[in-house]
Design a protein around this motif. Sequence first.
Motif, PDB file in Angstrom:
ATOM      1  N   ALA A  33      -2.886  10.967   0.917  1.00 49.77           N
ATOM      2  CA  ALA A  33      -3.621   9.722   0.687  1.00 49.77           C
ATOM      3  C   ALA A  33      -2.901   8.569   1.370  1.00 49.77           C
ATOM      4  O   ALA A  33      -1.671   8.576   1.504  1.00 49.77           O
ATOM      5  CB  ALA A  33      -3.748   9.441  -0.807  1.00 49.77           C
ATOM      6  N   ALA A  34      -3.691   7.590   1.810  1.00 47.22           N
ATOM      7  CA  ALA A  34      -3.142   6.404   2.476  1.00 47.22           C
ATOM      8  C   ALA A  34      -4.009   5.201   2.138  1.00 47.22           C
ATOM      9  O   ALA A  34      -5.243   5.282   2.189  1.00 47.22           O
ATOM     10  CB  ALA A  34      -3.113   6.611   3.993  1.00 47.22           C
ATOM     11  N   ALA A  50       0.015   3.672   7.387  1.00 52.02           N
ATOM     12  CA  ALA A  50       1.223   4.486   7.232  1.00 52.02           C
ATOM     13  C   ALA A  50       2.208   3.868   6.236  1.00 52.02           C
ATOM     14  O   ALA A  50       3.236   4.480   5.931  1.00 52.02           O
ATOM     15  CB  ALA A  50       1.902   4.667   8.590  1.00 52.02           C
ATOM     16  N   ARG A  51       1.881   2.696   5.700  1.00 53.77           N
ATOM     17  CA  ARG A  51       2.848   1.982   4.849  1.00 53.77           C
ATOM     18  C   ARG A  51       2.854   2.477   3.406  1.00 53.77           C
ATOM     19  O   ARG A  51       3.910   2.604   2.795  1.00 53.77           O
ATOM     20  CB  ARG A  51       2.557   0.481   4.887  1.00 53.77           C
ATOM     21  CG  ARG A  51       3.653  -0.373   4.264  1.00 53.77           C
ATOM     22  CD  ARG A  51       3.461  -1.837   4.574  1.00 53.77           C
ATOM     23  NE  ARG A  51       2.239  -2.374   4.034  1.00 53.77           N
ATOM     24  CZ  ARG A  51       2.111  -2.823   2.778  1.00 53.77           C
ATOM     25  NH1 ARG A  51       3.120  -2.770   1.936  1.00 53.77           N
ATOM     26  NH2 ARG A  51       0.960  -3.319   2.370  1.00 53.77           N
ATOM     27  N   GLN A  52       1.689   2.728   2.838  1.00 59.09           N
ATOM     28  CA  GLN A  52       1.600   3.188   1.447  1.00 59.09           C
ATOM     29  C   GLN A  52       0.870   4.533   1.440  1.00 59.09           C
ATOM     30  O   GLN A  52      -0.360   4.578   1.565  1.00 59.09           O
ATOM     31  CB  GLN A  52       0.849   2.171   0.585  1.00 59.09           C
ATOM     32  CG  GLN A  52       1.619   0.860   0.386  1.00 59.09           C
ATOM     33  CD  GLN A  52       0.830  -0.120  -0.456  1.00 59.09           C
ATOM     34  OE1 GLN A  52      -0.219  -0.612  -0.035  1.00 59.09           O
ATOM     35  NE2 GLN A  52       1.323  -0.406  -1.642  1.00 59.09           N
ATOM     36  N   ALA A 176      -2.763  17.173   5.590  1.00 57.28           N
ATOM     37  CA  ALA A 176      -3.491  16.252   4.719  1.00 57.28           C
ATOM     38  C   ALA A 176      -3.024  14.804   4.848  1.00 57.28           C
ATOM     39  O   ALA A 176      -3.845  13.886   4.830  1.00 57.28           O
ATOM     40  CB  ALA A 176      -3.396  16.716   3.263  1.00 57.28           C
ATOM     41  N   LEU A 177      -1.728  14.572   4.984  1.00 57.60           N
ATOM     42  CA  LEU A 177      -1.273  13.186   5.099  1.00 57.60           C
ATOM     43  C   LEU A 177      -1.625  12.602   6.461  1.00 57.60           C
ATOM     44  O   LEU A 177      -2.108  11.466   6.554  1.00 57.60           O
ATOM     45  CB  LEU A 177       0.234  13.080   4.849  1.00 57.60           C
ATOM     46  CG  LEU A 177       0.789  11.660   4.933  1.00 57.60           C
ATOM     47  CD1 LEU A 177       0.045  10.701   3.997  1.00 57.60           C
ATOM     48  CD2 LEU A 177       2.279  11.650   4.634  1.00 57.60           C
ATOM     49  N   GLN A 183      -7.874   8.790   8.965  1.00 54.41           N
ATOM     50  CA  GLN A 183      -9.165   8.378   8.410  1.00 54.41           C
ATOM     51  C   GLN A 183      -9.112   6.964   7.838  1.00 54.41           C
ATOM     52  O   GLN A 183     -10.129   6.260   7.822  1.00 54.41           O
ATOM     53  CB  GLN A 183      -9.613   9.397   7.366  1.00 54.41           C
ATOM     54  CG  GLN A 183      -9.997  10.714   8.020  1.00 54.41           C
ATOM     55  CD  GLN A 183     -10.190  11.877   7.069  1.00 54.41           C
ATOM     56  OE1 GLN A 183     -10.489  12.982   7.512  1.00 54.41           O
ATOM     57  NE2 GLN A 183     -10.002  11.670   5.788  1.00 54.41           N
ATOM     58  N   ALA A 184      -7.941   6.530   7.388  1.00 52.37           N
ATOM     59  CA  ALA A 184      -7.805   5.137   6.952  1.00 52.37           C
ATOM     60  C   ALA A 184      -8.021   4.193   8.133  1.00 52.37           C
ATOM     61  O   ALA A 184      -8.644   3.136   8.008  1.00 52.37           O
ATOM     62  CB  ALA A 184      -6.425   4.910   6.331  1.00 52.37           C
TER      63      ALA A 184
END
Length: 199
Positions: A33-34, A50-52, A176-177, A183-184
């Motif tokens: 998740a991002a 990529a931050r959270q 997944a990450l 996708q974000a």
Amino acid sequence: MTARGTKPSLYISVDVEADGPIPGPYSLLSLGAAVAGRQDTDGFTAVDPARQTFYRELRPISQDFVPEALAVSGLDRQRLTREGLDPALALAQFSRWVRGVSGDAQPVMCGYPASYDWMFLYWYLIRFTGESPFGHSGCLDMKTLYATKADVPLRSVGKRSMPKEVLPGRRHTHHALDDAVEQAELLANLMAWPGPGPE
């Protein structure tokens, strides 16, 4: 709270890798998740995806799997049986992370397409934690968002049909990450995209 009493939304891109078509008989193996951005009555604000971020690999819940589905991610079920997190622990950690990054906003899961990832995510959340931080409907499908903005039939949508300015610069790796971050970026591009210009 924003003007007019509407709570903002925090969009969280989620990608899962699983070893079959449906949860229950088959297993969620990894969850990424991002945070993609925040929307309030003033509009959408993208953030560095990529931050959270969040990533966990899970122990399978059954012996059944579809070899072709497993091959997509390249994950090793035998290793995950030994080393994967207990699903109850992984999903509890994910729920805490979602609530932590959301703050005063309502979290919204987003995916491309969202249907498969949401199905596994929601089933696992309810089965192993008893609740979902997204509620039962806090889900946004990026394929639908694109189809609506582009004014095209949903079943005609594919990344190959999207204009270059909408597509993310990151690769789709089936990790997944990686894919949640990619996708974000796609969501941020879609939110900024005004739609197709005049023919």
